[in-house]
Design a protein around this motif. Structure first.
Motif, short mmCIF file in Angstrom:
data_model
loop_
_atom_site.label_atom_id
_atom_site.label_comp_id
_atom_site.label_asym_id
_atom_site.label_seq_id
_atom_site.Cartn_x
_atom_site.Cartn_y
_atom_site.Cartn_z
N SER A 49 0.84 -1.21 0.00
CA SER A 49 0.00 0.00 0.00
C SER A 49 0.87 1.25 0.00
O SER A 49 0.52 2.25 -0.66
N THR A 50 2.00 1.23 0.68
CA THR A 50 2.91 2.37 0.68
C THR A 50 3.51 2.59 -0.70
O THR A 50 3.61 3.71 -1.19
N LEU A 51 3.91 1.51 -1.36
CA LEU A 51 4.56 1.61 -2.67
C LEU A 51 3.59 1.94 -3.80
O LEU A 51 4.01 2.45 -4.84
N LEU A 52 2.31 1.67 -3.61
CA LEU A 52 1.32 1.96 -4.65
C LEU A 52 0.63 3.31 -4.47
O LEU A 52 -0.22 3.68 -5.27
N PRO B 245 0.09 7.36 -4.64
CA PRO B 245 0.47 8.31 -5.69
C PRO B 245 1.88 8.89 -5.48
O PRO B 245 2.61 9.12 -6.41
N ASN B 246 2.25 9.13 -4.25
CA ASN B 246 3.60 9.60 -3.91
C ASN B 246 4.24 8.58 -2.98
O ASN B 246 4.26 8.75 -1.77
N PRO B 247 4.76 7.47 -3.55
CA PRO B 247 5.26 6.40 -2.71
C PRO B 247 6.47 6.81 -1.88
O PRO B 247 7.23 7.70 -2.27
N ALA B 248 6.60 6.17 -0.75
CA ALA B 248 7.74 6.40 0.13
C ALA B 248 8.70 5.21 0.03
O ALA B 248 8.33 4.15 -0.49
N HIS B 249 9.90 5.39 0.52
CA HIS B 249 10.84 4.28 0.59
C HIS B 249 10.33 3.29 1.63
O HIS B 249 9.70 3.68 2.62
N VAL B 250 10.60 2.02 1.41
CA VAL B 250 10.13 0.98 2.32
C VAL B 250 11.29 0.06 2.66
O VAL B 250 12.06 -0.33 1.78
N VAL B 251 11.43 -0.26 3.93
CA VAL B 251 12.39 -1.25 4.38
C VAL B 251 11.60 -2.37 5.03
O VAL B 251 10.77 -2.13 5.91
N VAL B 252 11.84 -3.61 4.56
CA VAL B 252 11.15 -4.76 5.13
C VAL B 252 12.22 -5.65 5.76
O VAL B 252 13.13 -6.11 5.08
N SER B 253 12.10 -5.88 7.05
CA SER B 253 13.06 -6.70 7.77
C SER B 253 12.30 -7.79 8.51
O SER B 253 11.77 -7.55 9.60
#
Length: 94
Positions: free
Chosen positions: A30-33, A35-43
């Motif tokens: 949802s963050t990456l889709l 309109p103004n996506p943000a950087h995402v870190v998945v750990s």
């Protein structure tokens, strides 16, 4: 907004991305889709579905825009081959 083609592509490999994502996957997608996506870190732990977090937005974009490209970088050839095999399976179902 996921396209019907994206939903069908993932369904072809047994993943219902409309209803059956883990919470970390749903948040990342949802963050990456947006309109103004943000950087995402998945750990998360091994085999927790991290690749779904980036494959859904990438596949959605590739299927929506024929001029789009994606660059995947992995630390090992074995991982790259495994991820390529999985991505090809997803795209074959599109």
């Amino acid at each position: 907004p996921l396209s019907a083609a994206t939903v069908a592509a993932f369904a072809s490999v047994g993943l219902d991305i409309k209803r059956r994502l883990f919470s970390h996957q749903a948040r990342a997608v949802s963050t990456l889709l947006r309109p103004n996506p943000a950087h995402v870190v998945v750990s998360t732990g091994t085999a927790s579905g991290k690749s779904v977090c980036y494959n859904i937005p990438v596949v959605n974009t590739l299927l929506d825009d024929p001029r789009a490209t994606a660059l995947y970088i992995f630390p090992t050839k074995a991982l790259a081959r495994d991820q390529l095999r999985a991505l090809r399976g997803i795209l074959a179902g599109a």
